[in-house]
Design a protein around this motif. Sequence first.
Motif, PDB file in Angstrom:
ATOM      1  N   CYS A 119     -18.281 -41.829  58.414  1.00 35.49           N
ATOM      2  CA  CYS A 119     -17.470 -42.534  57.419  1.00 35.49           C
ATOM      3  C   CYS A 119     -16.202 -43.085  58.080  1.00 35.49           C
ATOM      4  CB  CYS A 119     -17.095 -41.588  56.279  1.00 35.49           C
ATOM      5  SG  CYS A 119     -18.509 -41.026  55.300  1.00 35.49           S
ATOM      6  N   LYS A 120     -15.789 -44.286  57.670  1.00 33.59           N
ATOM      7  CA  LYS A 120     -14.604 -44.926  58.231  1.00 33.59           C
ATOM      8  C   LYS A 120     -13.432 -44.793  57.269  1.00 33.59           C
ATOM      9  CE  LYS A 120     -17.480 -48.366  60.592  1.00 33.59           C
ATOM     10  NZ  LYS A 120     -17.791 -49.809  60.748  1.00 33.59           N
ATOM     11  N   LYS A 121     -12.213 -44.695  57.826  1.00 32.89           N
ATOM     12  CA  LYS A 121     -11.025 -44.553  57.001  1.00 32.89           C
ATOM     13  C   LYS A 121     -10.698 -45.875  56.316  1.00 32.89           C
ATOM     14  CE  LYS A 121      -6.345 -42.653  57.087  1.00 32.89           C
ATOM     15  NZ  LYS A 121      -5.282 -42.061  57.938  1.00 32.89           N
ATOM     16  N   CYS A 122     -10.338 -45.793  55.043  1.00 33.78           N
ATOM     17  CA  CYS A 122      -9.999 -46.998  54.279  1.00 33.78           C
ATOM     18  C   CYS A 122      -8.767 -47.684  54.875  1.00 33.78           C
ATOM     19  CB  CYS A 122      -9.739 -46.635  52.818  1.00 33.78           C
ATOM     20  SG  CYS A 122     -11.172 -45.948  51.957  1.00 33.78           S
ATOM     21  N   SER A 123      -8.777 -49.008  54.887  1.00 33.26           N
ATOM     22  CA  SER A 123      -7.651 -49.778  55.423  1.00 33.26           C
ATOM     23  C   SER A 123      -6.506 -49.822  54.418  1.00 33.26           C
ATOM     24  CB  SER A 123      -8.108 -51.206  55.757  1.00 33.26           C
ATOM     25  OG  SER A 123      -9.145 -51.206  56.706  1.00 33.26           O
ATOM     26  N   ARG A 124      -5.292 -49.999  54.951  1.00 33.23           N
ATOM     27  CA  ARG A 124      -4.119 -50.198  54.092  1.00 33.23           C
ATOM     28  C   ARG A 124      -3.648 -51.638  54.231  1.00 33.23           C
ATOM     29  NH1 ARG A 124      -2.004 -45.414  56.848  1.00 33.23           N
ATOM     30  NH2 ARG A 124      -2.426 -43.549  55.615  1.00 33.23           N
ATOM     31  N   CYS A 125      -3.251 -52.215  53.141  1.00 31.17           N
ATOM     32  CA  CYS A 125      -2.760 -53.590  53.175  1.00 31.17           C
ATOM     33  C   CYS A 125      -1.391 -53.630  53.872  1.00 31.17           C
ATOM     34  CB  CYS A 125      -2.644 -54.156  51.761  1.00 31.17           C
ATOM     35  SG  CYS A 125      -4.241 -54.323  50.925  1.00 31.17           S
ATOM     36  N   LYS A 126      -1.118 -54.719  54.585  1.00 32.98           N
ATOM     37  CA  LYS A 126       0.157 -54.892  55.265  1.00 32.98           C
ATOM     38  C   LYS A 126       1.257 -55.211  54.260  1.00 32.98           C
ATOM     39  CE  LYS A 126      -2.151 -56.598  59.446  1.00 32.98           C
ATOM     40  NZ  LYS A 126      -2.304 -57.728  60.384  1.00 32.98           N
ATOM     41  N   ASP A 127       2.496 -55.226  54.748  1.00 37.21           N
ATOM     42  CA  ASP A 127       3.637 -55.475  53.856  1.00 37.21           C
ATOM     43  C   ASP A 127       3.566 -56.846  53.197  1.00 37.21           C
ATOM     44  OD1 ASP A 127       4.595 -52.993  54.438  1.00 37.21           O
ATOM     45  OD2 ASP A 127       5.994 -53.662  55.979  1.00 37.21           O
ATOM     46  N   ASN A 128       2.992 -57.827  53.895  1.00 35.19           N
ATOM     47  CA  ASN A 128       2.919 -59.177  53.337  1.00 35.19           C
ATOM     48  C   ASN A 128       1.587 -59.427  52.629  1.00 35.19           C
ATOM     49  OD1 ASN A 128       1.364 -59.119  55.654  1.00 35.19           O
ATOM     50  ND2 ASN A 128       1.735 -61.269  56.153  1.00 35.19           N
ATOM     51  N   GLU A 129       0.863 -58.354  52.311  1.00 33.93           N
ATOM     52  CA  GLU A 129      -0.424 -58.473  51.632  1.00 33.93           C
ATOM     53  C   GLU A 129      -0.417 -57.664  50.341  1.00 33.93           C
ATOM     54  OE1 GLU A 129      -3.500 -59.063  55.407  1.00 33.93           O
ATOM     55  OE2 GLU A 129      -3.128 -57.040  54.614  1.00 33.93           O
ATOM     56  N   VAL A 130      -1.376 -57.958  49.489  1.00 35.19           N
ATOM     57  CA  VAL A 130      -1.541 -57.232  48.237  1.00 35.19           C
ATOM     58  C   VAL A 130      -3.009 -56.845  48.106  1.00 35.19           C
ATOM     59  CG1 VAL A 130      -1.911 -59.365  46.921  1.00 35.19           C
ATOM     60  CG2 VAL A 130      -1.174 -57.283  45.736  1.00 35.19           C
ATOM     61  N   SER A 131      -3.264 -55.671  47.565  1.00 35.13           N
ATOM     62  CA  SER A 131      -4.644 -55.191  47.410  1.00 35.13           C
ATOM     63  C   SER A 131      -5.272 -55.826  46.170  1.00 35.13           C
ATOM     64  CB  SER A 131      -4.654 -53.662  47.285  1.00 35.13           C
ATOM     65  OG  SER A 131      -5.957 -53.189  46.993  1.00 35.13           O
ATOM     66  N   VAL A 132      -6.407 -56.479  46.382  1.00 32.70           N
ATOM     67  CA  VAL A 132      -7.136 -57.085  45.261  1.00 32.70           C
ATOM     68  C   VAL A 132      -8.353 -56.255  44.877  1.00 32.70           C
ATOM     69  CG1 VAL A 132      -6.370 -59.413  45.805  1.00 32.70           C
ATOM     70  CG2 VAL A 132      -8.475 -58.563  46.816  1.00 32.70           C
ATOM     71  N   LYS A 133      -8.746 -55.312  45.741  1.00 36.10           N
ATOM     72  CA  LYS A 133      -9.858 -54.414  45.439  1.00 36.10           C
ATOM     73  C   LYS A 133      -9.641 -53.111  46.195  1.00 36.10           C
ATOM     74  CE  LYS A 133     -14.897 -54.157  45.212  1.00 36.10           C
ATOM     75  NZ  LYS A 133     -16.186 -54.839  45.505  1.00 36.10           N
ATOM     76  N   ASN A 134      -9.546 -52.018  45.442  1.00 35.96           N
ATOM     77  CA  ASN A 134      -9.299 -50.725  46.051  1.00 35.96           C
ATOM     78  C   ASN A 134     -10.519 -50.240  46.822  1.00 35.96           C
ATOM     79  OD1 ASN A 134      -6.707 -50.582  44.963  1.00 35.96           O
ATOM     80  ND2 ASN A 134      -7.414 -49.613  43.083  1.00 35.96           N
ATOM     81  N   CYS A 135     -10.270 -49.394  47.788  1.00 34.23           N
ATOM     82  CA  CYS A 135     -11.347 -48.837  48.610  1.00 34.23           C
ATOM     83  C   CYS A 135     -12.206 -47.893  47.771  1.00 34.23           C
ATOM     84  CB  CYS A 135     -10.746 -48.088  49.794  1.00 34.23           C
ATOM     85  SG  CYS A 135     -11.981 -47.452  50.959  1.00 34.23           S
ATOM     86  N   THR A 136     -13.519 -47.965  47.956  1.00 33.90           N
ATOM     87  CA  THR A 136     -14.459 -47.044  47.313  1.00 33.90           C
ATOM     88  C   THR A 136     -15.232 -46.316  48.404  1.00 33.90           C
ATOM     89  OG1 THR A 136     -16.282 -48.652  47.195  1.00 33.90           O
ATOM     90  CG2 THR A 136     -14.670 -48.674  45.401  1.00 33.90           C
ATOM     91  N   THR A 137     -16.192 -45.506  48.002  1.00 33.66           N
ATOM     92  CA  THR A 137     -16.984 -44.767  48.989  1.00 33.66           C
ATOM     93  C   THR A 137     -17.949 -45.670  49.745  1.00 33.66           C
ATOM     94  OG1 THR A 137     -18.621 -44.234  47.278  1.00 33.66           O
ATOM     95  CG2 THR A 137     -16.850 -42.635  47.671  1.00 33.66           C
ATOM     96  N   THR A 138     -18.166 -46.908  49.234  1.00 34.62           N
ATOM     97  CA  THR A 138     -19.124 -47.806  49.885  1.00 34.62           C
ATOM     98  C   THR A 138     -18.501 -49.119  50.357  1.00 34.62           C
ATOM     99  OG1 THR A 138     -19.771 -48.652  47.691  1.00 34.62           O
ATOM    100  CG2 THR A 138     -21.109 -46.884  48.629  1.00 34.62           C
ATOM    101  N   PHE A 139     -17.250 -49.405  49.983  1.00 29.08           N
ATOM    102  CA  PHE A 139     -16.625 -50.655  50.396  1.00 29.08           C
ATOM    103  C   PHE A 139     -15.171 -50.418  50.789  1.00 29.08           C
ATOM    104  CE2 PHE A 139     -20.092 -52.069  47.668  1.00 29.08           C
ATOM    105  CZ  PHE A 139     -20.679 -53.049  48.456  1.00 29.08           C
ATOM    106  N   ASN A 140     -14.709 -51.125  51.812  1.00 33.01           N
ATOM    107  CA  ASN A 140     -13.347 -51.003  52.295  1.00 33.01           C
ATOM    108  C   ASN A 140     -12.377 -51.739  51.372  1.00 33.01           C
ATOM    109  OD1 ASN A 140     -11.238 -50.305  53.938  1.00 33.01           O
ATOM    110  ND2 ASN A 140     -11.708 -51.771  55.560  1.00 33.01           N
ATOM    111  N   THR A 141     -11.096 -51.477  51.562  1.00 35.18           N
ATOM    112  CA  THR A 141     -10.056 -52.168  50.793  1.00 35.18           C
ATOM    113  C   THR A 141     -10.104 -53.671  51.076  1.00 35.18           C
ATOM    114  OG1 THR A 141      -8.693 -50.202  51.152  1.00 35.18           O
ATOM    115  CG2 THR A 141      -7.593 -52.147  50.246  1.00 35.18           C
ATOM    116  N   VAL A 142      -9.866 -54.463  50.033  1.00 33.99           N
ATOM    117  CA  VAL A 142      -9.807 -55.919  50.190  1.00 33.99           C
ATOM    118  C   VAL A 142      -8.367 -56.357  49.954  1.00 33.99           C
ATOM    119  CG1 VAL A 142     -10.633 -58.149  49.356  1.00 33.99           C
ATOM    120  CG2 VAL A 142     -12.189 -56.185  49.422  1.00 33.99           C
TER     121      VAL A 142
END
Length: 371
Positions: free
Chosen positions: A144-167
């Motif tokens: 399993c890979k660790k979920c990514s965090r959005c950078k300071d100049n980015e905003v999360s449009v889709k939270n990380c789930t068990t099957t998909f990374n953060t968008v």
Amino acid sequence: MSTPPLSMSYIHLMVVLIWALNTMAAAQSGLEMTQTGGSVRNRKQRDISCRENLEYPHDNICCLNCPAGKYVKAYCTGALEKGTCEDCDLDTYTEHDNGLRQCLKCTKCRSDQVTTKTCTITQNTECQCKPGYFCAPDQACEVCKKCSRCKDNEVSVKNCTTTFNTVCETRLPTSSTISGKTPGPVFLIVVAVLGITAALAGVYWMRRKPFKRTDTQNNPSATLKVVVDDQNNRSIEERQNNQNAVLDDTQLYPLLEQTQAENDLIKLVPLNGDESLKKSFELFEELDVHYHNRFFRHIGLSDNAIKSTVHLHPEDRVYELLKVWLEKVGMEADMNDLIKALHYFGQRLSAENIISKAIENGYYEYAENEK
């Protein structure tokens, strides 16, 4: 007229020849059967066609499948019959009707996964990644890979789930940037007035501060951190750090009193030397972001070191600055000093949580005389 003796000899010769040929053919046939081990029977076995998912072939006949949760303990003896079916043992299963001679072993979830469904005799174990980790369904999930965090100049449009990374998406520019218009004169005047007002308030506060400091002399229980600054021996950066540290302390009214309780903190002893301290850095992620600068100044980091990590995510920033602190302090680095710093700023709950996790993870234990 009698048959000449020569003709009789010819007939006898033909009979003997036919008998010899038949004998050789029989022997050859028996030899082929022996060499092939009954290939005729094997060819018939291969030619048998049983109904898929309903039957399985055995000994030139079709036996009925055993139901899910069972396996074939003994084959059938007649066509379209069911042999002896036996329940699967513990930690084994079969999900469908089958002709298997043994059940399948249940899957064991990895250390980076959690079990969502326990294995039964009719269903295999189901696993998924732990919270904060993911594994794409179209890839082989070896780890399993660790979920990514959005950078300071980015905003999360889709939270990380068990099957998909953060968008993440880049933040949209402000309306003033889009329009391309320069601020009007009224706006500039307001900004200038506010700036001047803030500057005058700062000067007034700085001049008034020494008088507040003398008030503590009348209170013997109050302890004030005094910064000694020898301009001949200290760099400009150090003098600025001292000034910032004094500003921080004067804003922490209840925290200026260094009571005996801070010295009574339970001491921690590392179980794996320096590795215990390094592994504990990740536990300080819960430090209140509003105390970051003051905390790291308090443990001896310079403003330049603190500002160099301002672009990082808060959790990553804490980890990097603790590494800088470790390099600076060296052999004198002590987990107990970090815990004391948390208490100094009133972060007692965070200190208790960090101590609890450090002991639970096997990084530290209480000192023998402190238990």
